[in-house]
Design a protein around this motif. Structure first.
Motif, PDB file in Angstrom:
ATOM      1  N   GLU A  18      22.529   0.061 -77.050  1.00 44.97           N
ATOM      2  CA  GLU A  18      21.310   0.838 -76.830  1.00 44.97           C
ATOM      3  C   GLU A  18      21.403   1.758 -75.622  1.00 44.97           C
ATOM      4  N   LYS A  19      22.351   1.517 -74.731  1.00 44.91           N
ATOM      5  CA  LYS A  19      22.493   2.350 -73.542  1.00 44.91           C
ATOM      6  C   LYS A  19      23.200   3.675 -73.851  1.00 44.91           C
ATOM      7  N   LYS A  20      23.834   3.747 -75.015  1.00 44.76           N
ATOM      8  CA  LYS A  20      24.599   4.946 -75.368  1.00 44.76           C
ATOM      9  C   LYS A  20      23.761   5.886 -76.242  1.00 44.76           C
ATOM     10  N   PRO A  21      24.082   7.181 -76.227  1.00 46.44           N
ATOM     11  CA  PRO A  21      23.432   8.100 -77.168  1.00 46.44           C
ATOM     12  C   PRO A  21      23.868   7.788 -78.598  1.00 46.44           C
ATOM     13  N   THR A  22      23.077   8.240 -79.546  1.00 51.34           N
ATOM     14  CA  THR A  22      23.322   7.911 -80.951  1.00 51.34           C
ATOM     15  C   THR A  22      23.567   9.163 -81.776  1.00 51.34           C
ATOM     16  N   LEU A  23      24.611   9.104 -82.582  1.00 50.92           N
ATOM     17  CA  LEU A  23      24.990  10.184 -83.499  1.00 50.92           C
ATOM     18  C   LEU A  23      24.656   9.752 -84.926  1.00 50.92           C
ATOM     19  N   ILE A  50      38.872  15.864 -91.737  1.00 56.85           N
ATOM     20  CA  ILE A  50      38.252  16.684 -90.700  1.00 56.85           C
ATOM     21  C   ILE A  50      37.127  15.919 -90.011  1.00 56.85           C
ATOM     22  N   TYR A  51      36.304  15.214 -90.779  1.00 56.84           N
ATOM     23  CA  TYR A  51      35.250  14.402 -90.167  1.00 56.84           C
ATOM     24  C   TYR A  51      35.850  13.427 -89.144  1.00 56.84           C
ATOM     25  N   ILE A  52      36.914  12.737 -89.547  1.00 52.30           N
ATOM     26  CA  ILE A  52      37.520  11.731 -88.655  1.00 52.30           C
ATOM     27  C   ILE A  52      38.141  12.395 -87.430  1.00 52.30           C
ATOM     28  N   ASN A  53      38.840  13.496 -87.637  1.00 53.21           N
ATOM     29  CA  ASN A  53      39.447  14.194 -86.496  1.00 53.21           C
ATOM     30  C   ASN A  53      38.387  14.756 -85.555  1.00 53.21           C
ATOM     31  N   LEU A  54      37.306  15.258 -86.120  1.00 53.59           N
ATOM     32  CA  LEU A  54      36.205  15.780 -85.321  1.00 53.59           C
ATOM     33  C   LEU A  54      35.600  14.673 -84.451  1.00 53.59           C
ATOM     34  N   LEU A  55      35.316  13.531 -85.061  1.00 49.98           N
ATOM     35  CA  LEU A  55      34.701  12.445 -84.307  1.00 49.98           C
ATOM     36  C   LEU A  55      35.674  11.811 -83.324  1.00 49.98           C
ATOM     37  N   ASN A  56      36.950  11.837 -83.637  1.00 48.56           N
ATOM     38  CA  ASN A  56      37.934  11.343 -82.681  1.00 48.56           C
ATOM     39  C   ASN A  56      37.884  12.132 -81.380  1.00 48.56           C
ATOM     40  N   LYS A  57      37.563  13.424 -81.468  1.00 48.74           N
ATOM     41  CA  LYS A  57      37.484  14.252 -80.281  1.00 48.74           C
ATOM     42  C   LYS A  57      36.200  14.008 -79.484  1.00 48.74           C
ATOM     43  N   VAL A  58      35.169  13.493 -80.155  1.00 44.88           N
ATOM     44  CA  VAL A  58      33.857  13.335 -79.543  1.00 44.88           C
ATOM     45  C   VAL A  58      33.594  11.893 -79.123  1.00 44.88           C
ATOM     46  N   LEU A  59      34.063  10.947 -79.957  1.00 43.88           N
ATOM     47  CA  LEU A  59      33.758   9.538 -79.722  1.00 43.88           C
ATOM     48  C   LEU A  59      34.747   8.900 -78.742  1.00 43.88           C
ATOM     49  N   ASN A  96      16.524   4.581 -99.407  1.00 44.05           N
ATOM     50  CA  ASN A  96      17.377   4.988 -98.289  1.00 44.05           C
ATOM     51  C   ASN A  96      18.180   3.786 -97.796  1.00 44.05           C
ATOM     52  N   ILE A  97      19.492   3.959 -97.684  1.00 43.01           N
ATOM     53  CA  ILE A  97      20.380   2.906 -97.193  1.00 43.01           C
ATOM     54  C   ILE A  97      20.894   3.328 -95.819  1.00 43.01           C
ATOM     55  N   TRP A  98      20.833   2.388 -94.838  1.00 41.55           N
ATOM     56  CA  TRP A  98      21.300   2.766 -93.508  1.00 41.55           C
ATOM     57  C   TRP A  98      21.996   1.606 -92.821  1.00 41.55           C
ATOM     58  N   ALA A  99      22.847   1.980 -91.871  1.00 40.10           N
ATOM     59  CA  ALA A  99      23.615   0.984 -91.115  1.00 40.10           C
ATOM     60  C   ALA A  99      23.997   1.573 -89.775  1.00 40.10           C
ATOM     61  N   THR A 100      24.340   0.689 -88.833  1.00 34.86           N
ATOM     62  CA  THR A 100      24.841   1.113 -87.522  1.00 34.86           C
ATOM     63  C   THR A 100      26.236   0.545 -87.311  1.00 34.86           C
ATOM     64  N   ASN A 101      26.963   1.148 -86.376  1.00 33.35           N
ATOM     65  CA  ASN A 101      28.304   0.649 -86.073  1.00 33.35           C
ATOM     66  C   ASN A 101      28.223  -0.754 -85.469  1.00 33.35           C
ATOM     67  N   LYS A 102      29.308  -1.505 -85.588  1.00 36.69           N
ATOM     68  CA  LYS A 102      29.324  -2.923 -85.212  1.00 36.69           C
ATOM     69  C   LYS A 102      28.975  -3.128 -83.747  1.00 36.69           C
ATOM     70  N   HIS A 103      29.473  -2.256 -82.881  1.00 38.80           N
ATOM     71  CA  HIS A 103      29.285  -2.436 -81.438  1.00 38.80           C
ATOM     72  C   HIS A 103      28.211  -1.486 -80.907  1.00 38.80           C
ATOM     73  N   PHE A 104      27.112  -1.425 -81.610  1.00 36.13           N
ATOM     74  CA  PHE A 104      25.988  -0.578 -81.213  1.00 36.13           C
ATOM     75  C   PHE A 104      25.491  -0.991 -79.829  1.00 36.13           C
ATOM     76  N   ASN A 126      26.899   5.720 -80.196  1.00 35.86           N
ATOM     77  CA  ASN A 126      26.611   4.849 -81.327  1.00 35.86           C
ATOM     78  C   ASN A 126      26.653   5.692 -82.599  1.00 35.86           C
ATOM     79  N   LEU A 127      26.911   5.045 -83.718  1.00 29.50           N
ATOM     80  CA  LEU A 127      26.853   5.708 -85.012  1.00 29.50           C
ATOM     81  C   LEU A 127      25.780   5.042 -85.873  1.00 29.50           C
ATOM     82  N   VAL A 128      24.987   5.860 -86.525  1.00 29.99           N
ATOM     83  CA  VAL A 128      24.069   5.363 -87.546  1.00 29.99           C
ATOM     84  C   VAL A 128      24.242   6.257 -88.762  1.00 29.99           C
ATOM     85  N   ILE A 129      24.352   5.647 -89.932  1.00 29.26           N
ATOM     86  CA  ILE A 129      24.482   6.423 -91.163  1.00 29.26           C
ATOM     87  C   ILE A 129      23.258   6.174 -92.027  1.00 29.26           C
ATOM     88  N   VAL A 130      22.764   7.244 -92.626  1.00 31.57           N
ATOM     89  CA  VAL A 130      21.653   7.142 -93.566  1.00 31.57           C
ATOM     90  C   VAL A 130      22.051   7.878 -94.842  1.00 31.57           C
TER      91      VAL A 130
END
Length: 353
Positions: free
Chosen positions: A60-65, A344-353, A50-58, A125-129
């Protein structure tokens, strides 16, 4: 930038197709995903395959997607006319094992994460797995990562949905059942033949209806999928073994299904193999769903299982490709589906992030 990421994502998918990655054998595709993050200067971690990473400006006070999809595949079936481990492009289709399930989703989510990686002031925050062992529901997949990655508040799970919004997904419980009888020589009368006793049991499974119907997922679906009995032509066996596949809607927990079958089924014995693959859903009023609807995407309930089943948070299944192509001979995904999916992924997250 997005066009470049799309080109690179398709190139990565071609490499993934040509690298064997059956469940629990994903070592080399994990290396390819590591190379992506290294190339894009994104720090990452690896736990088994399993490979995972978080966004650069993670923060901890924010919710995580969570953004998640898998890089393991099933084994190719005998119906393939093309080399399943060869990335072949014909008539706008990219053929190859895992192209549709779920390579197209995975590379699209990786490209999307890369797009947002350096952005500041995100609401989530973003985390990808990029996970392993999804196809086998193995112990070393996404389920093993939940205690390692940051706590997740909501998730997008990449599976082929034609980029429509699967706002609920059925859970799965597999039961082993037994029907008893009396062993005897085939030449003698036997009014307690286990195989004949099974006729009424099979009829019960065929006709039984669970009471609660979901407006999104419909009825619970119960199917006898395997039957085994006897070893000799002249001997009546003392028991028949059945395997029962139950797809659970969001009106029942897996434990409730097990309790009902223990109480009501006419089997001598019936027991679940596991109760951990639960149904999952996300509220229709969640920001992710509202953003998807605003982009013209339809909502529906999915009958197929994914890594959503191991998540306890709200989760949305969404990805390029078509679920009906999964596990089929000459599996493919349209290149335009990947291009559209990333957009669509980018446009979707632009509306949420």
């Amino acid at each position: 930038m997005i066009e470049q990421l799309t080109t690179e994502a398709i190139d990565l998918l071609k490499q993934l197709i040509e690298t064997q990655s059956f469940s629990s054998e994903e070592d080399n595709t994990a290396l390819l995903i590591e190379d992506w993050f290294t190339t894009h200067q994104i720090p990452f971690k690896r736990n088994k395959n399993n490979i995972w990473a978080t966004n650069k400006h993670f923060d901890e006070k924010k919710p995580t997607l969570l953004l998640n999809s898998h890089h393991d595949t099933v084994k190719p079936n005998n119906g393939y006319t093309k080399d399943p481990l060869k990335a072949i492009v014909e008539d706008g289709k990219l053929y190859g094992l895992g192209s549709n399930d779920a390579g197209g989703c995975l590379v699209s989510l990786i490209a999307t994460f890369t797009h947002f990686y350096k952005k500041k002031s995100l609401k989530y925050n973003l985390v990808i797995v990029a996970s392993a062992e999804e196809e086998s529901s193995g112990p070393n997949g996404l389920n093993s990562m939940l205690s390692i990655i940051p706590n997740v508040d909501v998730a997008i799970v990449g599976e082929p949905t034609l980029m429509n919004l699967a706002i609920a997904e059925k859970g799965l419980v597999v039961f082993d059942a037994k029907v008893k009888g009396t062993a005897s020589h085939a030449a003698h009368p036997n009014k307690d033949n286990a195989i004949y006793n099974t006729i009424d049991v099979l009829k019960w499974f065929q006709d039984y209806k669970f009471e609660k119907k979901s407006p999104v997922l419909g009825d619970v679906k119960m199917t006898v999928t395997q039957i085994n009995a006897g070893t000799q032509h002249n001997a009546v066996p003392s028991e028949v073994d059945l395997v029962v596949d139950v797809r659970v809607n969001d009106k029942y927990t897996n434990q409730e299904i097990a309790n009902i079958l223990n109480q009501k089924s006419p089997c001598t014995r019936i027991a679940p193999r596991s109760l951990r693959l639960n149904s999952s859903s996300i509220p229709i009023h969640h920001d992710l769903v509202k953003a998807g609807i605003a982009l013209g995407r339809e909502t529906y309930g999915s009958p197929t299982l994914s890594d959503q089943s191991v998540l306890s948070c709200p989760s949305l299944k969404l990805g390029p490709g078509d679920s009906t192509r999964s596990h089929t001979a000459d599996e493919f995904i349209y290149l335009t589906e990947i291009e559209e999916g990333i957009g669509i992924y980018i446009n979707l997250l632009n509306k949420v992030l």
